[in-house]
Scaffold this active site. Structure first.
Site, mmCIF file in Angstrom:
data_model
loop_
_atom_site.group_PDB
_atom_site.id
_atom_site.type_symbol
_atom_site.label_atom_id
_atom_site.label_comp_id
_atom_site.label_asym_id
_atom_site.label_seq_id
_atom_site.Cartn_x
_atom_site.Cartn_y
_atom_site.Cartn_z
ATOM 1 N N TYR A 1 -15.797 -10.268 -0.222
ATOM 2 C CA TYR A 1 -16.425 -8.991 -0.579
ATOM 3 C C TYR A 1 -17.640 -9.192 -1.477
ATOM 4 C CZ TYR A 1 -12.571 -6.395 1.508
ATOM 5 O OH TYR A 1 -11.680 -5.861 2.401
ATOM 6 N N ARG B 1 -5.379 12.597 -6.168
ATOM 7 C CA ARG B 1 -6.696 12.034 -5.884
ATOM 8 C C ARG B 1 -7.753 13.139 -5.883
ATOM 9 N NH1 ARG B 1 -10.321 10.965 -2.206
ATOM 10 N NH2 ARG B 1 -11.124 8.868 -1.850
ATOM 11 N N ASP C 1 -6.920 -1.620 -7.267
ATOM 12 C CA ASP C 1 -7.471 -2.243 -6.073
ATOM 13 C C ASP C 1 -7.797 -3.688 -6.398
ATOM 14 O OD1 ASP C 1 -8.467 -1.149 -3.268
ATOM 15 O OD2 ASP C 1 -9.762 -2.794 -3.878
ATOM 16 N N ARG D 1 -2.317 7.052 0.584
ATOM 17 C CA ARG D 1 -2.658 8.225 1.380
ATOM 18 C C ARG D 1 -1.563 8.756 2.278
ATOM 19 N NH1 ARG D 1 -7.528 5.108 3.557
ATOM 20 N NH2 ARG D 1 -5.927 3.566 3.193
ATOM 21 N N ARG E 1 0.819 -1.216 0.000
ATOM 22 C CA ARG E 1 0.000 0.000 0.000
ATOM 23 C C ARG E 1 0.856 1.270 0.000
ATOM 24 N NH1 ARG E 1 -5.259 -1.844 1.357
ATOM 25 N NH2 ARG E 1 -5.925 0.116 0.472
HETATM 26 O O1 CP3 Z 1 0.255 0.918 -3.159
HETATM 27 C C1 CP3 Z 1 -0.351 -0.132 -3.371
HETATM 28 O O2 CP3 Z 1 -0.173 -1.143 -2.668
HETATM 29 C C2 CP3 Z 1 -1.245 -0.242 -4.592
HETATM 30 C C3 CP3 Z 1 -2.594 0.070 -4.354
HETATM 31 C C4 CP3 Z 1 -3.553 -0.828 -3.600
HETATM 32 C C5 CP3 Z 1 -4.801 -0.322 -3.162
HETATM 33 N N1 CP3 Z 1 -5.518 -1.346 -2.670
HETATM 34 C C6 CP3 Z 1 -5.227 1.089 -3.287
HETATM 35 C C7 CP3 Z 1 -6.269 1.602 -2.384
HETATM 36 C C8 CP3 Z 1 -3.526 -2.189 -3.281
HETATM 37 C C9 CP3 Z 1 -2.426 -3.208 -3.466
HETATM 38 C C10 CP3 Z 1 -4.787 -2.501 -2.686
HETATM 39 C C11 CP3 Z 1 -5.159 -3.860 -2.279
HETATM 40 C C12 CP3 Z 1 -6.344 -4.074 -1.453
HETATM 41 N N2 CP3 Z 1 -7.557 -3.421 -1.509
HETATM 42 C C13 CP3 Z 1 -6.466 -5.085 -0.478
HETATM 43 C C14 CP3 Z 1 -5.406 -6.098 -0.179
HETATM 44 C C15 CP3 Z 1 -4.329 -5.569 0.670
HETATM 45 C C16 CP3 Z 1 -4.729 -5.382 2.106
HETATM 46 O O3 CP3 Z 1 -4.646 -4.251 2.561
HETATM 47 O O4 CP3 Z 1 -5.063 -6.370 2.751
HETATM 48 C C17 CP3 Z 1 -7.753 -5.000 0.081
HETATM 49 C C18 CP3 Z 1 -8.321 -5.858 1.181
HETATM 50 C C19 CP3 Z 1 -8.439 -3.948 -0.596
HETATM 51 C C20 CP3 Z 1 -9.838 -3.508 -0.416
HETATM 52 C C21 CP3 Z 1 -9.906 -2.090 0.011
HETATM 53 N N3 CP3 Z 1 -9.601 -1.012 -0.807
HETATM 54 C C22 CP3 Z 1 -10.295 -1.586 1.258
HETATM 55 C C23 CP3 Z 1 -10.696 -2.431 2.452
HETATM 56 C C24 CP3 Z 1 -10.223 -0.181 1.177
HETATM 57 C C25 CP3 Z 1 -10.624 0.830 2.222
HETATM 58 C C26 CP3 Z 1 -9.711 0.865 3.361
HETATM 59 C C27 CP3 Z 1 -8.287 1.118 2.982
HETATM 60 O O5 CP3 Z 1 -7.458 0.261 3.289
HETATM 61 O O6 CP3 Z 1 -7.996 2.145 2.390
HETATM 62 C C28 CP3 Z 1 -9.752 0.145 -0.115
HETATM 63 C C29 CP3 Z 1 -9.504 1.495 -0.643
HETATM 64 C C30 CP3 Z 1 -8.168 1.794 -1.228
HETATM 65 N N4 CP3 Z 1 -7.445 0.980 -2.030
HETATM 66 C C31 CP3 Z 1 -7.450 2.996 -1.050
HETATM 67 C C32 CP3 Z 1 -6.262 2.882 -1.761
HETATM 68 C C33 CP3 Z 1 -5.175 3.908 -1.911
HETATM 69 C C34 CP3 Z 1 -7.944 4.189 -0.248
HETATM 70 C C35 CP3 Z 1 -8.899 4.971 -1.067
HETATM 71 C C36 CP3 Z 1 -8.584 6.417 -1.073
HETATM 72 O O7 CP3 Z 1 -7.528 6.839 -1.548
HETATM 73 O O8 CP3 Z 1 -9.449 7.136 -0.594
#
Ligand code: CP3
Length: 344
Positions: free
Chosen positions: A154, A40, A77, A31, A27
């Protein structure tokens, strides 16, 4: 063949010796960086950002330029796969992802399609192409997808959950339904990851973020066989990393998959993991909360981690994604400590 200036990650993944330990962060594109938040803002929302290849590419490159990590990971994502199968999601501010419709019956599964990446995920492939061009061989690019079980959670539940008890209920109550959906997700994921590799992903990681809520037996029945299919399908192309959060009980089984790297979270002991997974490169596993500590303590903890894993067959990372309120300077401290310690 592509020549990379920094191929530490790929060499470590293949089990070769490296001058120092490669480091990146799950990640990392997100943010924690003000520069991400600005892009964003410009995009309007998360989904617009993820589906606009130029902007997704821009935030993918930010951690490489601003933090000095040894790999980029494509900004996207895991939930783009259900979307491509015909189940759209929304990203709610603060709450996270939500699926307005969920999958309940075998008839619902039949309504879904196996994703065709060239058609339904073209925006990700286009973003990868831009990133590859802009990286110009500086570091490798990591592609990724969710593990079928985590995606299943999900799609059945419709939103995040502490227990995913509705999804787990389906495993017990309706295994036939569960296997049918898991297989359709798996077929979509294999096509998607192969397409990512075809446009330049140098390694792919499978995120089984909810693995830890299953019993060992359920994990063997409902998660591992599908991850195995993905590993087998990709084995002849690029290294594959399997990260199954919380699945300490499955390390031996995961270690026998056709993958190159096993990701560990901070609950998993380095020495014990080496014993259970003797033939793979390990990745992890600093508690992301260590990055809330002061600089001296971060250095101490990172050094401890490097000592316990050693510098061979090892990729330094956090044990899960970096938390959004982490100070980027603390992140730099983590990265720089890995680099300086392991190059001695
Ligand atoms: O930098 C990276 O790793 C690449 C981007 C990436 C995102 N999501 C961007 C994102 C990756 C690899 C993911 C994977 C992801 N998404 C997972 C597996 C990894 C983990 O954390 O276990 C899961 C479970 C998700 C599902 C998901 N997406 C959730 C639960 C959420 C909300 C909570 C959170 O962690 O942010 C997201 C949103 C998300 N995905 C954001 C980002 C940057 C935040 C959204 C925003 O910018 O407002």
């Amino acid at each position: 063949m592509e020549i990379l200036q920094n191929d530490l990650l790929l060499r470590a993944a293949r089990g070769e010796r490296t001058e120092r330990v490669p480091v990146w962060m799950m990640r990392q594109a997100g943010r924690i960086l003000a520069e991400y938040r600005a892009v964003r803002e410009k995009a309007g929302n998360f989904i617009k950002l993820a589906t606009t290849p130029e902007l997704a590419a821009e935030v993918t490159l930010q951690p490489v330029d601003l933090l000095g990590v040894d790999a980029a990971i494509i900004f996207s994502d895991i939930l783009v796969v259900p979307e491509a199968m015909g189940l759209p999601y929304e990203m709610e501010e603060k709450r996270g992802p939500v699926f307005p419709q969920v999958v309940k019956t075998v008839a619902d599964i039949e309504q879904l399609r196996v994703a065709d990446p060239e058609e339904h995920l073209k925006y990700v492939l286009d973003a990868i192409k831009i990133v590859k061009q802009e990286l110009n061989g500086r570091v490798p690019l990591i592609g990724f997808a969710g593990a079928p079980f985590t995606i299943f959670c999900y799609m059945v539940e419709g939103k995040g959950s502490k227990t995913f008890s509705v999804a787990k209920k389906a495993l017990y109550a309706d295994p036939q339904f569960s296997h049918a959906l898991l297989q359709k997700i798996t077929d979509s994921t294999i096509a998607y990851l192969k397409a990512q590799v075809a446009v330049g992903a140098n390694l792919v990681q499978i995120f089984d973020s909810w693995a830890g809520i299953l019993s060992p037996e359920q994990y063997r029945t409902f998660s591992l066989p599908y991850i195995k299919q993905i590993c087998d399908a990709l084995a002849d192309s690029v290294p594959v990393t399997v990260f199954a959060k919380g699945a300490f009980f499955a390390r031996q089984d995961i270690g026998q998959l056709n993958c190159s790297v096993v990701g560990l979270d901070w609950n998993m002991d380095a020495a014990e993991s080496r014993q259970l997974i003797p033939t793979k490169t390990l990745q992890g596993n600093l508690d992301p909360c260590v990055l809330y500590a002061d600089y001296a303590q971060i250095r101490t903890e990172v050094t401890k981690m490097l000592r316990s894993f050693g510098t061979h067959r090892y990729i330094a990372n956090l044990g899960h994604g970096v938390y959004p309120d982490t100070d980027p300077d603390k992140v730099r401290c983590f990265i720089d400590t890995v680099k300086s310690y392991s190059s001695k």
